[in-house]
Design a protein around this motif. Structure first.
Motif, PDB file in Angstrom:
ATOM      1  N   ASP A 189      12.015  41.664   6.921  1.00 23.33           N
ATOM      2  CA  ASP A 189      13.279  42.406   6.826  1.00 23.33           C
ATOM      3  C   ASP A 189      13.792  42.881   8.188  1.00 23.33           C
ATOM      4  OD1 ASP A 189      13.339  42.053   4.080  1.00 23.33           O
ATOM      5  OD2 ASP A 189      12.370  43.980   3.668  1.00 23.33           O
ATOM      6  N   ARG A 190      13.533  42.124   9.226  1.00 20.04           N
ATOM      7  CA  ARG A 190      13.978  42.439  10.588  1.00 20.04           C
ATOM      8  C   ARG A 190      13.484  43.794  11.075  1.00 20.04           C
ATOM      9  NH1 ARG A 190      20.014  40.128  11.419  1.00 20.04           N
ATOM     10  NH2 ARG A 190      19.684  38.156  10.365  1.00 20.04           N
TER      11      ARG A 190
ATOM     12  N   GLU B 227      14.872  34.027   2.400  1.00 20.79           N
ATOM     13  CA  GLU B 227      14.967  35.149   1.487  1.00 20.79           C
ATOM     14  C   GLU B 227      14.110  34.909   0.264  1.00 20.79           C
ATOM     15  OE1 GLU B 227      19.002  36.027   0.583  1.00 20.79           O
ATOM     16  OE2 GLU B 227      19.378  36.843   2.557  1.00 20.79           O
TER      17      GLU B 227
ATOM     18  N   GLY C 212       8.479  42.182   2.357  1.00 22.49           N
ATOM     19  CA  GLY C 212       9.890  42.181   2.672  1.00 22.49           C
ATOM     20  C   GLY C 212      10.645  41.247   1.750  1.00 22.49           C
ATOM     21  N   LYS C 213      11.946  41.454   1.690  1.00 23.47           N
ATOM     22  CA  LYS C 213      12.807  40.578   0.896  1.00 23.47           C
ATOM     23  C   LYS C 213      13.230  39.362   1.697  1.00 23.47           C
ATOM     24  CE  LYS C 213      15.139  44.326   0.111  1.00 23.47           C
ATOM     25  NZ  LYS C 213      16.290  45.166  -0.113  1.00 23.47           N
ATOM     26  N   ALA C 214      13.188  39.482   3.013  1.00 23.53           N
ATOM     27  CA  ALA C 214      13.577  38.366   3.884  1.00 23.53           C
ATOM     28  C   ALA C 214      12.539  38.228   4.992  1.00 23.53           C
ATOM     29  CB  ALA C 214      14.955  38.614   4.472  1.00 23.53           C
TER      30      ALA C 214
ATOM     31  N   ILE D 227      15.400  41.746  -5.414  1.00 24.87           N
ATOM     32  CA  ILE D 227      14.972  42.797  -4.498  1.00 24.87           C
ATOM     33  C   ILE D 227      13.663  43.464  -4.900  1.00 24.87           C
ATOM     34  CG2 ILE D 227      17.320  43.311  -3.744  1.00 24.87           C
ATOM     35  CD1 ILE D 227      17.288  45.701  -5.677  1.00 24.87           C
TER      36      ILE D 227
END
Length: 136
Positions: free
Chosen positions: A55-56, A2, A38-40, A7
């Motif tokens: 973000d998947r 992350e 993305g955040k992750a 965010i």
């Protein structure tokens, strides 16, 4: 992993109205359309390349030592990627000579992933962002 810092996304600058010529990004390049954020992140390494999931939702595939043409809709660019020391570097060059450079490297014994994003045009660094993703 992350992103550190919450965010907040990457901001490319204030929006400007396009001139009569073809529409470009706020910083005047077409290469920005290839920038994923993305955040992750989820990074998967295979024998032949890297898969990075943002973000998947969006998955980018990079083959070690690749040199190929890519596109997003009508926007075409040349991409090369590969290892340079302990960093994985992806360079995307648009038809007007603007280059998106993404560098990924591990830090703190693999506890963090550092992503550096630059847009360079005519030897001028128009944007540089550093993201730190902590392992979760």
């Amino acid at each position: 992993m992350e992103a550190a810092g919450g965010i907040e996304g990457i901001v490319l600058g204030p929006e400007r109205k396009p001139k009569r010529s073809r529409q470009r990004s706020s910083n005047g390049t077409l290469v920005h359309v290839f920038l994923e954020t993305g955040k992750a992140l989820k990074v998967t390494q295979t024998e032949y390349g890297l898969f990075i999931s943002f973000d998947r939702a969006i998955v980018e595939e990079y083959r070690f030592g690749e040199k190929r043409q890519i596109n997003v809709g009508p926007v075409m660019a040349d991409r090369v990627s590969g290892w340079e020391g302990d960093s994985y570097i992806i360079e995307t060059l648009d038809k007007d000579g603007a280059k998106l450079i993404e560098t990924y490297r591990l830090q703190q014994e693999g506890g963090s992933l550092i992503r550096t994003i630059s847009i360079v045009r005519k030897d001028v660094n128009e944007m540089e962002v550093v993201q730190v993703f902590d392992r979760v």
